[in-house]
Design a protein around this motif. Structure first.
Motif, mmCIF file in Angstrom:
data_model
loop_
_atom_site.group_PDB
_atom_site.id
_atom_site.type_symbol
_atom_site.label_atom_id
_atom_site.label_comp_id
_atom_site.label_asym_id
_atom_site.label_seq_id
_atom_site.Cartn_x
_atom_site.Cartn_y
_atom_site.Cartn_z
ATOM 1 N N UNK A 105 -8.278 -12.661 5.065
ATOM 2 C CA UNK A 105 -7.071 -12.954 4.290
ATOM 3 C C UNK A 105 -5.795 -12.455 4.974
ATOM 4 N N UNK A 121 -7.810 -3.882 0.688
ATOM 5 C CA UNK A 121 -9.121 -3.342 1.054
ATOM 6 C C UNK A 121 -9.618 -2.367 -0.010
ATOM 7 N N UNK A 141 0.851 -1.191 0.000
ATOM 8 C CA UNK A 141 0.000 0.000 0.000
ATOM 9 C C UNK A 141 0.888 1.243 0.000
ATOM 10 N N UNK A 170 -0.814 -4.096 -3.419
ATOM 11 C CA UNK A 170 -0.965 -4.632 -2.066
ATOM 12 C C UNK A 170 -1.995 -3.906 -1.223
ATOM 13 N N UNK A 182 1.853 5.218 0.656
ATOM 14 C CA UNK A 182 1.496 6.232 1.651
ATOM 15 C C UNK A 182 0.374 7.118 1.096
ATOM 16 N N UNK A 183 -0.461 7.639 1.993
ATOM 17 C CA UNK A 183 -1.503 8.565 1.518
ATOM 18 C C UNK A 183 -1.977 9.489 2.625
ATOM 19 N N UNK A 209 0.958 5.778 6.491
ATOM 20 C CA UNK A 209 2.095 5.195 5.792
ATOM 21 C C UNK A 209 3.393 5.219 6.579
ATOM 22 N N UNK A 210 4.410 4.737 5.887
ATOM 23 C CA UNK A 210 5.751 4.657 6.481
ATOM 24 C C UNK A 210 6.306 6.039 6.776
ATOM 25 N N UNK A 236 2.885 -5.163 4.030
ATOM 26 C CA UNK A 236 1.641 -5.235 3.253
ATOM 27 C C UNK A 236 0.492 -5.707 4.140
ATOM 28 N N UNK A 245 -5.686 -0.400 8.006
ATOM 29 C CA UNK A 245 -6.728 0.362 7.294
ATOM 30 C C UNK A 245 -8.094 -0.299 7.468
ATOM 31 N N UNK A 251 -1.452 -13.799 7.902
ATOM 32 C CA UNK A 251 -0.182 -13.173 7.498
ATOM 33 C C UNK A 251 0.387 -12.296 8.604
ATOM 34 N N UNK A 259 -0.353 -2.945 6.772
ATOM 35 C CA UNK A 259 -1.086 -1.777 6.262
ATOM 36 C C UNK A 259 -2.553 -2.127 6.002
ATOM 37 N N UNK A 260 -2.810 -3.333 5.495
ATOM 38 C CA UNK A 260 -4.207 -3.721 5.264
ATOM 39 C C UNK A 260 -4.949 -3.948 6.584
#
Lengths: 386, 386
Positions: free
Chosen positions: B224, A210, A1, A207, A3-4, B15-16, B237, B244, B228, B240-241
């Motif tokens: 899913x 969602x 994913x 990746x 950055x945002x 994000x990172x 990955x 979110x 992981x 982040x999912x």
């Protein structure tokens, strides 16, 4: 994913009988300019609903904003805003009226000499004159985003603008307005919203699982809803899902954390500028050919789209991707939307070459999620669309 | 689709390496109180990241906010806010720290004599002291909504509060923080977010097809992602999912236009108050039994959930609904979350009866999307959960 950053402060007021709520959303001491289009709102009763709701407000009006709102029409509205000391704008219409209102929101507070510079020089609008909307035609998502597209007849340009100052303060979405929309505009709206999702989804896997699921959810709902709302525009359940899909397709949410394409729009705008083809139909002409041209790069997402939205189970990735494109074309054809330029104009010879030259002159370089669609590629994609 | 209003003005910075952005989101002339929990942020480096970012701000700090934030702890922070003339709050933590900060945001500007009245008398917070968050534990969604739950040890109450003044101005979501979260809290977060979606989705069909699709998309992504992120908390990955999904599960979007249940939470809070069982685990204990008890009323949505999220194809509606409940229980068990009260305490005899009486005393009447779950029903559901 990827950055945002995401912020969307627009208040949505959704449902039956909600138009009267505009009264409590606009300050009572505001001087309001109500903006609308060709006058259909006077036939379907929406004009009266708004005027009655605002009986205690001071309201002036400006009608006649066209589809693909024209800069020179909007300049006339801007004169009214300045001469009458307007403090609040209310768009009552579809994407064109709302986009025009966004331009006015920005231009009303713009201090430069030439308001066209806002578009030509890509000046971001940090603060605009406050405005709200009453949506009468679901399609563009403009009611819950901060972007607008304005056409200049003189220069034959169709350019975008935006910025955090251009979110509507509120938008009233009453699905009952759909009952009186002509079928041509209903299918345009479905096609527009569907393509908005594809532009933010048919790229490469990033990746962002969602975001993919939400994009697929909007596409699935549009596919299921389309035949229902086309058959009966008074079907409230279908109308409400159609309306909410159009808003969610372009309110910023599904583009966060993923690459986005927008080449179909970039090319499609040229077809509207040259031939006045409905915006949505230009997307149906260009989109599938762009995907055929970029099949190798977009195959993973196209195949995923085919599997999840169209239930395609047979074939390898490329074959699934190809089937997904054909399903998309069938979907447009089932709505009686032609996907060939020659069905809209006989005057298309040399057009691909012309657009190639125009893109080269503008120095736009390249389009798409990888910024690798060159003017020569654009020429080929348009030729595939003849 | 039911009528709804939706507005969520929180800015998400995702994000990172985004934590340093807190500096540009807080006014430089603000006097900041940074709030946190038990001190894990000092071990994992987040504390230093925030302090370094705010080197040009005036920052005081208040640590020690517990899980299920306690009213009497928060009163001490409120004293600091008042005596030090704090103007901006920064929560650095999970749902408990953020909920505690929301209470403080409200209480700081509350003019009544007793701040507990905000919860006890359900006083809606229209304006609070501005605050932002740095999320360290995905689970509750508090970082992008306007609700909070506070516990009072003296009265053994766990009550909710909310209002449009309680949206964070910004929330920083850096999925890298997940790397150092213990597995117990990861699986709690997944269970909490999963149940949040179920509370807004497993009700009765309301014709809100897009909302259903988005709810299912969050559930599918959690299913899913769970193995992981449990296997490897440094899998960016997956992290982040997961992060979110937790936010989207309770930021207001999927509850718009549909009925909502929340009985599992209403009953689950009592298990936490009585036995200090982790919030998420109380939901895993109660949820499946609530669905078994309400099978007939919820069968259509349970079967749809089974088909779309778990791929169940065999059986009639009731059978699919039953399989969907069993799949949910398996999902919890696969994460080593027990779904029976007797695995958490041996002191459960008479508890169902006690809660029935307590609900009767409070005059709460009935829970659930139809407001038909009586105190006697609650007793039966808890007994099924022994």
């Amino acid at each position: 994913m990827l950055n945002f950053e995401y912020k969307n402060p627009t208040k949505i007021i959704f449902g039956k009988g909600q138009i009267e709520k505009v009264a409590s959303e606009i300050p009572t001491d505001a001087k309001v300019l109500m903006l609308y289009g060709g006058g259909s709102i006077k036939k379907n009763g929406i004009y009266n609903q708004v005027i009655n709701a605002l009986s205690k407000h001071e309201v002036l009006e400006f009608g006649g904003i066209e589809a693909n709102p024209k800069y020179h029409t909007l300049l006339k509205a801007l004169e009214v805003i300045k001469s009458e000391n307007i403090t609040f704008l209310l768009a009552v219409g579809g994407g064109s009226v709302i986009d025009g209102t966004k331009f006015l929101s920005s231009a009303a507070l713009y201090e430069g000499a030439n308001p066209w510079d806002i578009l030509k020089k890509s000046i971001r609008t940090e603060v605009g004159m406050p405005f709200g909307t009453v949506l009468t035609l679901p399609a563009t998502g403009s009611e819950m985003n901060s972007g607008a597209v304005i056409s200049n007849e003189e220069t034959k340009e169709k350019l975008g603008m935006g910025g955090p100052g251009l979110f509507p303060q509120f938008s009233v979405l009453d699905p009952q307005v759909i009952a009186s929309i002509p079928k041509r505009q209903i299918v345009n709206g479905i096609t527009d919203a569907f393509t908005h999702v594809l532009e933010q989804y048919i790229t490469y896997p990033a990746g962002a699982h969602l975001q993919d699921r939400i994009a697929e959810g909007i596409l699935q709902t549009l596919v299921e809803t389309a035949p229902k709302i086309i058959k009966d525009t008074t079907d409230y359940e279908a109308a409400s899902n159609f309306m909410w899909c159009c808003t969610m397709a372009l309110n910023g949410l599904i583009q966060k954390g993923v690459p986005t394409d927008w080449a179909t729009h970039g090319i499609g705008h040229e077809l509207t500028a040259a031939y006045e083809i409905d915006h949505a139909r230009t997307l149906a002409i260009i989109g599938p050919n762009l995907y055929r041209f970029k099949l190798e790069q977009k195959k993973e997402k196209l195949a995923q789209y085919g599997e999840r939205v169209w239930g395609i189970t047979s074939g390898n990735t490329i074959e699934k991707a190809e089937q997904a494109i054909e399903k998309t074309v069938e979907f447009f054809h089932d709505m009686e939307i032609s996907t060939q330029l020659s069905d809209y104009t006989k005057d298309y010879k040399g057009f691909a070459q012309l657009i190639k030259s125009r893109f080269e002159e503008r120095g736009w370089g390249a389009l798409g999620e990888r910024k690798d669609i060159t003017p020569s590629d654009v020429e080929k994609i348009i030729e595939m669309s003849y």
